[in-house]
Design a protein around this motif. Structure first.
Motif, PDB file in Angstrom:
ATOM      1  N   ASP A  75      50.889   8.906 -75.602  1.00  0.00           N
ATOM      2  CA  ASP A  75      51.430   8.788 -76.951  1.00  0.00           C
ATOM      3  C   ASP A  75      51.241  10.082 -77.749  1.00  0.00           C
ATOM      4  O   ASP A  75      50.932  10.059 -78.932  1.00  0.00           O
ATOM      5  CB  ASP A  75      50.791   7.616 -77.688  1.00  0.00           C
ATOM      6  N   HIS A  76      51.435  11.217 -77.076  1.00  0.00           N
ATOM      7  CA  HIS A  76      51.272  12.516 -77.741  1.00  0.00           C
ATOM      8  C   HIS A  76      52.289  12.661 -78.872  1.00  0.00           C
ATOM      9  O   HIS A  76      53.187  11.824 -79.054  1.00  0.00           O
ATOM     10  CB  HIS A  76      51.389  13.646 -76.728  1.00  0.00           C
ATOM     11  N   PHE A  77      52.193  13.735 -79.626  1.00  0.00           N
ATOM     12  CA  PHE A  77      52.963  13.867 -80.866  1.00  0.00           C
ATOM     13  C   PHE A  77      54.463  14.057 -80.643  1.00  0.00           C
ATOM     14  O   PHE A  77      55.246  13.930 -81.579  1.00  0.00           O
ATOM     15  CB  PHE A  77      52.404  15.010 -81.713  1.00  0.00           C
ATOM     16  N   LEU A  78      54.880  14.359 -79.418  1.00  0.00           N
ATOM     17  CA  LEU A  78      56.316  14.474 -79.137  1.00  0.00           C
ATOM     18  C   LEU A  78      56.885  13.219 -78.500  1.00  0.00           C
ATOM     19  O   LEU A  78      58.101  13.121 -78.289  1.00  0.00           O
ATOM     20  CB  LEU A  78      56.585  15.664 -78.203  1.00  0.00           C
ATOM     21  N   ALA A  79      56.017  12.269 -78.181  1.00  0.00           N
ATOM     22  CA  ALA A  79      56.451  11.117 -77.387  1.00  0.00           C
ATOM     23  C   ALA A  79      57.532  10.299 -78.072  1.00  0.00           C
ATOM     24  O   ALA A  79      58.380   9.680 -77.414  1.00  0.00           O
ATOM     25  CB  ALA A  79      55.245  10.227 -77.062  1.00  0.00           C
ATOM     26  N   GLY A  80      57.538  10.259 -79.385  1.00  0.00           N
ATOM     27  CA  GLY A  80      58.513   9.442 -80.093  1.00  0.00           C
ATOM     28  C   GLY A  80      59.867  10.084 -80.272  1.00  0.00           C
ATOM     29  O   GLY A  80      60.790   9.450 -80.811  1.00  0.00           O
ATOM     30  N   PHE A  81      60.058  11.312 -79.813  1.00  0.00           N
ATOM     31  CA  PHE A  81      61.336  11.999 -79.965  1.00  0.00           C
ATOM     32  C   PHE A  81      62.160  11.877 -78.685  1.00  0.00           C
ATOM     33  O   PHE A  81      61.623  11.663 -77.588  1.00  0.00           O
ATOM     34  CB  PHE A  81      61.096  13.476 -80.303  1.00  0.00           C
ATOM     35  N   ASP A  82      63.439  12.056 -78.823  1.00  0.00           N
ATOM     36  CA  ASP A  82      64.309  11.934 -77.651  1.00  0.00           C
ATOM     37  C   ASP A  82      64.180  13.174 -76.777  1.00  0.00           C
ATOM     38  O   ASP A  82      63.601  14.189 -77.159  1.00  0.00           O
ATOM     39  CB  ASP A  82      65.754  11.688 -78.069  1.00  0.00           C
ATOM     40  N   GLU A  83      64.774  13.080 -75.614  1.00  0.00           N
ATOM     41  CA  GLU A  83      64.651  14.144 -74.623  1.00  0.00           C
ATOM     42  C   GLU A  83      65.227  15.464 -75.136  1.00  0.00           C
ATOM     43  O   GLU A  83      64.733  16.545 -74.810  1.00  0.00           O
ATOM     44  CB  GLU A  83      65.347  13.726 -73.325  1.00  0.00           C
ATOM     45  N   ARG A  84      66.250  15.393 -75.943  1.00  0.00           N
ATOM     46  CA  ARG A  84      66.865  16.617 -76.475  1.00  0.00           C
ATOM     47  C   ARG A  84      65.861  17.415 -77.308  1.00  0.00           C
ATOM     48  O   ARG A  84      65.764  18.640 -77.181  1.00  0.00           O
ATOM     49  CB  ARG A  84      68.082  16.250 -77.331  1.00  0.00           C
TER      50      ARG A  84
END
Length: 920
Positions: free
Chosen positions: A32-41
């Motif tokens: 659940d790192h800080f980029l996990a909630g963003f899409d692949e792009r």
């Protein structure tokens, strides 16, 4: 200089492994790192850079400028991170963000450097306009968000989440003589330090970036009277950390009575799991000070207050001595030889301290308080009465069954307000939660915190008393039998009754309680009467098992090699913050030691080193023998990589004379010695010319006074340094070899003057006793700094009388560390020299006893939990590095140096890197 190369261990001992593993290389971010909630792009635009996700896309980004730091508290950090990431990626602004919540917690921890703490995000605007626009936009986005004050920066307007400073954008740095990276920015007159000290945010040549705002000076001293909380006059600082300082002060409301102030900065020392920060922990400590105020062995609470945004408690000043100081000053094991009266007196002190601590811990438990982090560092001792005081109660918690200090406090009268009762109950429940703070070696927790009850305090008490016998408790992570080893120190070393050791082990294993301990310690007279000198045992070399020890150490080093490691072998953290290849701390030294000890260097290791040398960036390396290019060249040439070795040495020669550091381990003396080694091996006159140039600079820079000579460098702030590694003896060693190679007498004269300076500064340990050399307030017997290194040089000058004077101080039976430069193995090596140069066998016998202690106490078979493969069925013997928290295999602090001394004692070879072949 040794302290300058000390690296904070716990950032390298974070994982449940056998080695010092750098966090930025081996840590895997949580799911659940800080980029996990963003899409692949969005995620695809980031790359990992150490402990950061890096979003760097502007090829025109300047090397320096105004940078922005985003700070946050733990309760809203995910929302703040998501908002900032979205804002900056949408505008294609370069930045980096901490990997995950664990890294964020570390960046706000108490132990992180004050110049680095609090930084969740670092933003790199491309120019001043973007800097101002970004700050304004983020301020609106983060309205209401609060985080730790970034001490190296300036706060932006009224935001408590945004900070800024002028500094480095790109990785522009220089390397100092030790090999440490020093951040640099370009000033009007050339490169200058990228200064990150607290309160400094703007170089004087850089204009202020705002036309419409400049912060008003904040009077943090308080109402213009210089008093904290309107009451306390600060008189000194005891320590600083990222979460706040500890100060001495005068209480103007109590006749200027001396007190201690403890400070907490909001949003630092975070613990998201327990939902608290430094302020919460300070509040807890205040409450526990009050709960234990009547015991008498804890500081009395004085006041609790807030000043500016920081929180403070004032407590009684305890005019007593740090337990560790008492240990160093009074412990017979820290001195050469054995004196039964000294040992008896130390037992008397030990028993008094043990009784006092047992009573203090029992009193806490009777009040429902678990101390949790009882350590030697938290104890103060009265030097006359040996009464004890326990300080630093920040880790205390209530026992699970406790809801108050006594029955009266726990009662709720019928008329008590229900809300107040509920608040009190909630507060009590909160005080039962652990702070998750523990000190390795003093806790039942080994690597990850686990809450314990009274049994944890009993273990901590046992470990503390063991530490008071001899300070190797930190080794408990590597060896769970470490307290059993204390029988060596208690009965063999001090001659104390066996019952003393049994008390420690029984208490640690929860076989007895605190009352049992106090009962056992009642008959002090009987215990003191039974102290006796340990029987003298002749040295039976064939029974010491030193050949097997050498084999086991070599097998361990071979087994832990990994071509996927940046350092090939597990090494001291200093290699991770400087370079991976150095002779003293890195891979080349380990390979050299194996080869020189008759252990074949495997083809894949040779290929690894050749590849590293082929692509080495010499600008990232210093020049020295133990930490830089000249030492790597020495090893590489020995290992058959002569052409590349010569190129590295040539580079070191060009720079070393410019830097001018005189030392043997890090400067001109070691570079010069390397040139002599190349000349002796290859007979190329260019090598002798280079050695002469090093010697010329040393002759020019010598400071002479009354037949003595010394040198200074940037680290000699308190006066000239001592010892082989970075003292005057190291210069004398090189000058002796220059004399022997060239026949020129002036080198010999100057070398003798350097040794005269060393001997003039030797100090007796006591009247008529042996001499040692003082380093930063401590008398040291070691090679790198202290007696062993000076003795090695005196012996080679043929000054046997002076050498014998120094060698008397090397009759030490125990050392806290086993390694070469600052441990027992180096002392033993000097004594092997003494036996060879004087013909006196007794020096060798002493060295054998010392190496036997290394074998019995420090060499160990790693437990199955470390999952090492046993190649060919050989026994693997690991060795703790400096700090004793993890294993290291490097030459100066770990297995490679110990291997070389074991090989020497087993085969009769000579000392390393001193070029004894010149005199033959």
């Amino acid at each position: 200089m040794r302290n300058e190369r000390w690296v904070y261990r716990f950032l390298f001992a974070w994982d449940n492994t056998l080695f010092f593993d750098p966090l930025d290389v081996y840590y895997e971010p949580s799911a659940d790192h800080f980029l996990a909630g963003f899409d692949e792009r969005v995620r695809a635009r980031f790359v990992r850079s150490g402990i950061w996700w890096s979003h760097r896309h502007n090829p025109e980004l300047p090397a320096q400028g105004w940078k922005i730091h985003v700070s946050s508290g733990h309760r809203h950090v995910r929302e703040a991170a998501a908002s900032v990431i979205g804002y900056l990626t949408e505008r294609e602004i370069d930045f980096k963000i901490a990997l995950d919540l664990n890294v964020f917690e570390m960046l706000n921890s108490k132990s992180v450097s004050r110049g680095s703490g609090g930084k969740l995000v670092t933003v790199y605007p491309r120019d001043d306009d973007e800097f101002r626009a970004c700050l304004a936009g983020l301020a609106e986005l983060l309205e209401g968000v609060e985080g730790a004050y970034v001490l190296s920066d300036m706060r932006y307007r009224d935001s408590k989440a945004l900070y800024f400073r002028y500094g480095q954008f790109l990785d522009t740095h220089t390397v100092d003589v030790l090999g440490r990276r020093l951040p640099r920015i370009l000033g009007p007159d050339g490169p200058v330090a990228d200064d990150r000290r607290p309160g400094y945010a703007q170089p004087d040549w850089v204009p202020w970036p705002f036309d419409d705002w400049k912060p008003a000076d904040e009077d943090e001293a308080g109402d213009g009277d210089g008093l904290l909380g309107g009451r306390f006059r600060v008189t000194g600082a005891l320590q600083f950390s990222n979460s706040g300082g500890v100060y001495t002060a005068e209480d103007t409301e109590d006749d200027d009575r001396k007190v201690v102030l403890k400070e907490a900065r909001p949003y630092t020392n975070l613990n998201p799991r327990q939902d608290h920060d430094a302020v919460d922990i300070l509040d807890r400590e205040w409450m526990f000070l009050n709960r234990l105020a009547d015991v008498g062995t804890y500081p009395a609470p004085v006041a609790k207050f807030r000043h500016w945004e920081h929180h403070y408690i004032a407590e009684e000043f305890i005019d007593r001595t740090d337990m560790r100081s008492v240990l160093l000053e009074r412990n017979p094991l820290a001195r050469p030889g054995f004196d039964v009266e000294q040992s008896r007196e130390y037992l008397r002190i030990f028993l008094a301290v043990f009784r006092g601590l047992a009573r203090a811990v029992r009193a806490a438990h009777e009040r429902g308080v678990i101390l949790t982090d009882l350590t030697a560092a938290n104890l103060l001792i009265d030097p006359d009465t040996h009464e004890v005081t326990i300080v630093d109660l920040e880790a205390c918690r209530l026992a699970d069954t406790a809801t108050g200090t006594d029955a009266d406090d726990r009662k709720t009268d019928a008329g008590t307000d229900a809300d107040a009762a509920a608040d009190a109950a909630a507060r009590e429940a909160d005080l039962s939660k652990p702070v998750e703070l523990f000190t390795p070696g003093f806790s039942l927790s080994r690597n990850i915190f686990k809450a314990h009850g009274p049994e944890g305090d009993r273990y901590a008490l046992a470990s503390t008393m063991a530490y008071f016998v001899f300070p190797i408790a930190a080794m408990s992570y590597l060896r769970e039998d470490v307290l059993d080893l204390y029988r060596i120190f208690v009965t063999e070393g001090l001659g104390w009754p066996e019952e003393v050791h049994r008390l420690i082990t029984d208490l640690a294993r929860d076989r007895i309680g605190l009352t049992d301990v106090l009962t056992a310690l009642e008959d002090e007279a009987d215990l003191l009467r039974r102290v006796e000198a340990p029987p003298a045992r002749p040295v039976a070399e064939e029974r010491l098992g030193l050949v097997d020890a050498e084999t086991g150490v070599a097998a361990f080093v071979e087994a832990v090699a990994d071509t996927g490691r940046d350092t090939l072998f597990p090494v001291d953290p200093f290699a991770h913050v400087t370079n991976p290849l150095s002779l003293g701390f890195g891979a080349s030294g380990v390979l050299w030691a194996l080869h020189s000890s008759g252990v074949p260097v495997r083809p894949e290791w040779h290929t690894w080193l050749a590849g590293k040398l082929e692509h080495i960036d010499v600008g990232q390396y210093p020049d020295g023998l133990m930490n830089g290019l000249s030492g790597i060249a020495w090893a590489a040439d020995t290992l058959g990589l002569g052409a590349r070795a010569r190129e590295l040495l040539a580079q070191a020669n060009r720079r070393a004379v410019q830097h001018g550091d005189y030392t043997f381990y890090y400067g001109l003396s070691g570079v010069g010695m390397t040139n002599l080694r190349f000349f002796l091996r290859h007979r190329d006159p260019r090598d002798l010319t280079a050695a002469r140039e090093c010697a010329r600079i040393l002759c020019q820079t010598a400071r002479r006074d009354g037949g003595r000579a010394h040198w200074l460098n940037e680290f000699a702030t308190e006066g000239p340094l001592t010892g082989l590694g970075f003292g005057q003896a190291g210069v004398a060693m090189f000058l002796l070899r220059m004399h022997q190679v060239t026949g020129e007498e002036h080198y010999l004269r100057l070398g003798r003057e350097a040794l005269a300076w060393e001997m003039a500064h030797a100090k007796p340990l006591h009247d008529g006793g042996p001499v040692m050399f003082e380093h930063e307030g401590t008398m040291e017997p070691y090679v790198e700094v202290g007696s062993a290194g000076v003795a090695q040089v005196l012996l080679r000058y043929g000054d046997l009388d002076a050498a014998r004077t120094v060698l008397r101080g090397l009759d030490v039976r125990y050392s806290v560390l086993p390694g070469y430069s600052f441990g027992m193995s180096g002392i033993a090596d000097a004594l092997l020299d003494a036996a060879e140069f004087t013909g006196d066998r007794s020096y060798r016998d002493t060295a054998l006893r010392q190496l036997d202690i290394v074998r019995r106490v420090f060499l160990f078979e790693p437990a199955e939990r470390f999952a090492l493969s046993h190649e060919d069925g050989r026994t693997l013997l690991g060795l703790p590095g400096e700090g004793l928290l993890r294993c290291s295999t490097d030459y100066l602090t770990g297995s490679a140096g110990v291997l070389r001394v074991l090989h020497r004692v087993n085969t009769g070879s000579t000392a390393d890197f001193l070029l004894d072949e010149v005199a033959r």
